[in-house]
Design an enzyme around this catalytic site. Sequence first.
Site, PDB file in Angstrom:
ATOM      1  N   ARG A  22      53.897  34.649  38.334  1.00  0.00           N
ATOM      2  CA  ARG A  22      52.787  33.741  38.055  1.00  0.00           C
ATOM      3  C   ARG A  22      52.895  32.608  39.063  1.00  0.00           C
ATOM      4  O   ARG A  22      53.782  31.778  38.988  1.00  0.00           O
ATOM      5  CB  ARG A  22      52.890  33.219  36.611  1.00  0.00           C
ATOM      6  N   GLU A  89      49.506  44.191  36.838  1.00  0.00           N
ATOM      7  CA  GLU A  89      50.557  44.643  37.759  1.00  0.00           C
ATOM      8  C   GLU A  89      51.711  45.245  36.973  1.00  0.00           C
ATOM      9  O   GLU A  89      52.207  46.328  37.302  1.00  0.00           O
ATOM     10  CB  GLU A  89      51.075  43.476  38.605  1.00  0.00           C
TER      11      GLU A  89
END
Length: 178
Positions: A22, A89
């Site tokens: 992130r 992902e």
Amino acid sequence: MEKGTSSWASSGSSYEVFLSFRGTDTHYEFTDCLYHAMVEAGINVFRDNESLHVSKEIGGELLQAIENSKIYIPIFSKNYASSHWCLRELAYMVECTSKSNGNKEILPIFLNVEPADVKLKTNLYKQTLSKRHKMSCTEVESWEKALIEVGKIKGWNWRKDQGLVADDGHSRYCWQPL
């Protein structure tokens, strides 16, 4: 050009490592340090440039980079589960690993979170995902399944309050195996 890459242009290449993180939590700190350490060691690393996301679906180039990587390193942080990109992902990494006959591996890093958070045993990720159930239930369920599966893998746990190790004058993060 350095051996690692953060561009989409060379995503048709084969990578040794795919970093999933992130960006707002870790990009310019932990992930950047890890990326550069691997590149300096001669490892071909794919690091996504988040500013290139322009649609809601993972593009073919990113999927290809995941498929062509041998090792996946998801860096779980406090806001990892709030990113559709990270969750997509991760789900695709789990899928590719399961189809690889042992040729691919996921090596998780738990950065200021616990494996229990990732396994949805605490509210940290569980609350974020419960807000997502308005989306495709199938997709959210695949994210939950991927989080739980990867949360069970022995990885590395790092907390900011553990400090840095600087044996040779270079700052390095100190990882503690779980």
